[in-house]
Write an enzyme that holds these catalytic residues in place. Sequence first.
Site, mmCIF file in Angstrom:
data_model
loop_
_atom_site.group_PDB
_atom_site.id
_atom_site.type_symbol
_atom_site.label_atom_id
_atom_site.label_comp_id
_atom_site.label_asym_id
_atom_site.label_seq_id
_atom_site.Cartn_x
_atom_site.Cartn_y
_atom_site.Cartn_z
ATOM 1 C CG HIS A 114 -56.984 -14.746 20.970
ATOM 2 N ND1 HIS A 114 -58.071 -15.390 22.097
ATOM 3 C CD2 HIS A 114 -58.606 -14.730 20.301
ATOM 4 C CE1 HIS A 114 -59.064 -15.537 21.993
ATOM 5 N NE2 HIS A 114 -59.153 -14.757 21.072
ATOM 6 C CD GLU A 186 -60.073 -10.757 19.387
ATOM 7 O OE1 GLU A 186 -61.740 -11.413 19.206
ATOM 8 O OE2 GLU A 186 -59.447 -11.112 19.996
#
Length: 275
Positions: A114, A186
Amino acid sequence: MSLPASTAPNSTVPKPKAIIGVSLKMYFGYERTLEYCREVATIAFAHPAVQRGDIELFVLPTLPVLPEAARILGTAGAATGAQDIFWEDEGAFTGEVGGKTVAEIGGRYAEVGHAERRRIFGEDDRIIGLKTAAAYRNGLTPVLCVGELQQGSVEEAIARCTAEIDAALNRAQSLGPAGRTIVAYEPQWAIGAPEPAAPRYISAVITGLDAHLRTLPGQADSRVIYGGSAGPGLITQLDAAVAGLFLGRFAHDPKELKTILDETAARPAAKKVAA
């Protein structure tokens, strides 16, 4: 050696039509997380698309809640996992938790790479590849997050993200057999923003990432989903190559999550995704 995608042992397993994942990050405490999981389980149990397996639904809570969350969600046809794992399974690594333990306490997914892990904790491609390998060897599905730093062209985003995918998977496959991967696209500039990236932009980037992923050994069953300020109304605007959404704060209200599940189930594009 990994078999080519066309001959991999799991290549005949039907793919779910859509994937919806939720990360709770560190927003909820223990009891609030359990309350949330109970509400999501109630929704999942009553949702035809989840019960049929048309939607693969998972929630990633903070680690102390994982065993109970797995029990609650598992009874409703949903699943759970960890927001991070260590690259070793056991040893003198104070404060870390390995994939072996995550699997033992009921996790089925492990988020790796992430943007916050990369930015705050300095995780690079080498570490992300090691964590991806740890997920594979412990039977966890890695949710591999990739995304460009700043908004640019579709071509630039695809180049950056395919490089991140290749770096993680090449290192992981050098350490053992590969497995199914969920790639979460993302764009870092969209995380925490008021709005997600534009639907056309998302669809174009993910179409490129999906095409690339399908060329890689052992990734025949892997899919690409979108995260980054995703919420209600988005999935209906996206191309069939976008397998689903990786949700954050916009799904922390179970009612909003139900809306997204309903939209996903009704999405005409979902019917175009080949099994």
